[in-house]
Design a protein around this motif. Structure first.
Motif, PDB file in Angstrom:
ATOM      1  N   UNK A  16       0.848  -1.210   0.000  1.00  0.00           N
ATOM      2  CA  UNK A  16       0.000   0.000   0.000  1.00  0.00           C
ATOM      3  C   UNK A  16       0.876   1.251   0.000  1.00  0.00           C
ATOM      4  N   UNK A  17       1.900   1.233   0.818  1.00  0.00           N
ATOM      5  CA  UNK A  17       2.806   2.396   0.884  1.00  0.00           C
ATOM      6  C   UNK A  17       3.468   2.659  -0.459  1.00  0.00           C
ATOM      7  N   UNK A  18       3.927   1.588  -1.112  1.00  0.00           N
ATOM      8  CA  UNK A  18       4.593   1.752  -2.413  1.00  0.00           C
ATOM      9  C   UNK A  18       3.645   2.356  -3.447  1.00  0.00           C
ATOM     10  N   UNK A  19       2.383   1.883  -3.435  1.00  0.00           N
ATOM     11  CA  UNK A  19       1.438   2.386  -4.457  1.00  0.00           C
ATOM     12  C   UNK A  19       0.939   3.784  -4.141  1.00  0.00           C
ATOM     13  N   UNK A  20       0.812   4.104  -2.874  1.00  0.00           N
ATOM     14  CA  UNK A  20       0.439   5.487  -2.520  1.00  0.00           C
ATOM     15  C   UNK A  20       1.523   6.417  -3.062  1.00  0.00           C
ATOM     16  N   UNK A  21       2.759   5.964  -2.899  1.00  0.00           N
ATOM     17  CA  UNK A  21       3.886   6.775  -3.358  1.00  0.00           C
ATOM     18  C   UNK A  21       3.920   6.844  -4.891  1.00  0.00           C
ATOM     19  N   UNK A  22       3.803   5.697  -5.517  1.00  0.00           N
ATOM     20  CA  UNK A  22       3.890   5.663  -6.984  1.00  0.00           C
ATOM     21  C   UNK A  22       2.812   6.538  -7.627  1.00  0.00           C
ATOM     22  N   UNK A  23       1.604   6.470  -7.074  1.00  0.00           N
ATOM     23  CA  UNK A  23       0.482   7.250  -7.653  1.00  0.00           C
ATOM     24  C   UNK A  23       0.443   8.670  -7.117  1.00  0.00           C
ATOM     25  N   UNK A  24       1.230   8.945  -6.096  1.00  0.00           N
ATOM     26  CA  UNK A  24       1.053  10.181  -5.337  1.00  0.00           C
ATOM     27  C   UNK A  24      -0.422  10.284  -4.925  1.00  0.00           C
ATOM     28  N   UNK A  25      -0.922   9.166  -4.401  1.00  0.00           N
ATOM     29  CA  UNK A  25      -2.355   9.095  -4.065  1.00  0.00           C
ATOM     30  C   UNK A  25      -2.691  10.099  -2.978  1.00  0.00           C
ATOM     31  N   UNK A  26      -3.824  10.748  -3.126  1.00  0.00           N
ATOM     32  CA  UNK A  26      -4.257  11.745  -2.129  1.00  0.00           C
ATOM     33  C   UNK A  26      -4.994  11.061  -0.989  1.00  0.00           C
ATOM     34  N   UNK A  27      -5.500   9.853  -1.236  1.00  0.00           N
ATOM     35  CA  UNK A  27      -6.070   9.034  -0.167  1.00  0.00           C
ATOM     36  C   UNK A  27      -6.174   7.590  -0.671  1.00  0.00           C
ATOM     37  N   UNK A  28      -6.423   6.667   0.255  1.00  0.00           N
ATOM     38  CA  UNK A  28      -6.764   5.293  -0.133  1.00  0.00           C
ATOM     39  C   UNK A  28      -8.243   5.112   0.195  1.00  0.00           C
ATOM     40  N   UNK A  29      -8.907   4.200  -0.514  1.00  0.00           N
ATOM     41  CA  UNK A  29     -10.363   4.114  -0.334  1.00  0.00           C
ATOM     42  C   UNK A  29     -10.862   2.696  -0.510  1.00  0.00           C
ATOM     43  N   UNK A  30     -12.024   2.470   0.092  1.00  0.00           N
ATOM     44  CA  UNK A  30     -12.700   1.191  -0.119  1.00  0.00           C
ATOM     45  C   UNK A  30     -14.201   1.413  -0.007  1.00  0.00           C
ATOM     46  N   UNK A  31     -14.967   0.704  -0.812  1.00  0.00           N
ATOM     47  CA  UNK A  31     -16.420   0.732  -0.635  1.00  0.00           C
ATOM     48  C   UNK A  31     -16.806  -0.515   0.148  1.00  0.00           C
TER      49      UNK A  31
END
Ligand code: RAT
Ligand code: ZN
Length: 424
Positions: A216-231
């Protein structure tokens, strides 16, 4: 002693307030916190144009219901024929009164088309020569959207390939890491994770938690994600000793906290209550806002964005948010994005949360939808806000124009920018 600042301000007369709010809301640039749109560099993932607009899954549910056509028969048709079917059922055989059908009209009209005069074929001509980049410019300018957050799924092969090629090209699109596949089917997801070099077991044993946290950390970084989410389905509960609870508590939430990004909970979907309808086949169920409160209490140094799908959950969610400043309420999601419900929910949120929420996101799946989703919501939100300022005036607090602009800015972009740490 009189307030020096107040002495210098010019206050609006009661008769001027409504027009000032409407003007401010109409002009307010929007940060759209949750969409299913893509940056044009993701190629075919960005859906746009009239045939996509007409075959939006909300309209698939409505047209197959109206006609009684079996979903399998609908999906057996090519896209063009599907659009013609929906147009015929919802615009020709009966008037397009539903929110999603009216949205097609608002969008077309805002682009200078006349849906009655032009019909489906005339509207097709308008979109034909538009490049994706020009199309984004047009839709965002017409809707007043400054930036939009995508929904990004590394388990989707087409999307993953785009990220591996370098990802975003247009700064107006921001990323959000969507983690549903991890939680819904860990055994399947873990096989992919192992192939990508993360030692996650299907039963979450051994080093799975730390490896998933690393992923999760790697992908947040790679995408420069502003948040993580789930429905989440309505049964989202906290504490949660199940696999789902462990994945969230031991991996996903710690990874978000490490990266200083919020985790978004979108609660209340009953998946595939009519499976043959595909995306159009999901339903809604009442959830448990008190569980969201317990999650916020357990992770005081993490931030949680939350939207709930059931109308019945809105009041308890607001009351819960009053207790936790790390709980950020946003949007009137999916089946709630209807004027009557946006009106009721926005009024309640203003009464219980003041200006500390984000009233709406578009959830647009098709680029052009940002036009109607924002026009329709802004109209209602402006009305509700006007009534609140009128109430304040009755209580002796006359508003100043710059205060109205400040408050409107917070609701449509400022709060989202703060929560997602977006630069202006
Ligand atoms: O509103 C929608 O289009 C839904 O199908 C979902 O995408 C929902 O918004 C989600 O993000 O799960
Ligand atoms: Zn969505």
């Amino acid at each position: 002693m009189p307030n020096e600042r107040a002495k210098r301000m010019t206050f609006l007369r009661p008769a001027e307030v409504k027009a000032a709010i409407q003007k401010a809301v109409k002009a307010a640039p929007v940060v759209d916190m949750h969409t299913h749109l893509y940056d044009p560099s993701f190629g075919g993932l960005l859906l746009r144009g009239i045939d996509e607009l007409i075959t939006y899954h909300y309209l698939i549910a409505e047209s197959t219901r109206a006609s009684g056509l079996a979903p399998a028969k609908f999906y057996a048709m090519p896209r063009k024929a599907r659009a013609e079917f929906v147009w015929d059922e919802l615009f020709v055989k009966r008037s397009p009164v539903s929110e999603a059908a009216r949205g097609v009209l608002t969008t077309a009209t805002a682009y200078g088309l006349d849906p009655r005069r032009d019909g489906l074929d005339g509207m097709r001509k308008f979109f034909k020569g538009l490049s994706p980049e020009k199309h984004v410019d047009l839709a965002f300018a017409t809707a007043g959207v400054e930036s939009a957050v995508m929904t990004n799924d590394p388990f989707n092969d087409a999307e993953r390939a785009s990220w591996e090629r370098g990802g975003r090209g247009d700064e107006r699109f921001q990323a959000a890491l969507r983690i549903d596949p991890l939680v819904i089917d860990l055994p399947a997801a873990s096989a992919k994770l192992r192939a990508w070099g993360y030692g996650v077991a299907g039963d979450f044993s051994g080093a799975s938690a730390s490896e998933l946290r690393r992923f999760c950390g790697d992908w947040i970084k790679r995408m420069n994600a502003r948040y993580a989410a789930m429905s989440f389905t309505p049964d989202f509960a906290w504490p949660d000793a199940s696999l789902r609870g462990r994945i969230l508590g031991e991996a996903v939430i710690p990874a978000c906290r490490d990266a200083s990004v919020p985790f978004a909970l979108m609660i209340g979907v009953r998946r595939r209550i009519r499976p043959e309808l595909g995306d159009a086949g999901d339903g809604v169920g009442k959830g448990d806002p008190s569980s969201v409160g317990r999650l916020c209490a357990e992770f005081p140094d993490a931030t949680f964005l939350c939207t709930m799908l059931a109308r019945e959950d809105q009041h308890e969610l607001c009351v819960t948010a009053r207790k936790f400043s790390n709980l950020k309420v946003f949007g009137c999601w999916w089946f709630l994005n209807n004027p009557s419900l946006v009106r009721e929910i926005t009024a309640m949120r203003l009464e219980l949360l003041g200006l500390t929420f984000v009233p709406q996101h578009s959830d647009a799946r098709i680029l052009d939808q940002v036009v109607y989703k924002w026009r329709h919501s802004k109209e209602v939100i402006a009305d509700v806000l006007s009534a609140k300022y009128a109430d304040m005036a009755k209580a002796g607090w006359r508003p100043a124009r710059d205060e109205i602009d400040r408050d409107v800015e917070a609701l449509f972009s400022g709060n989202a920018r703060d929560w997602l740490r977006l630069d202006k």
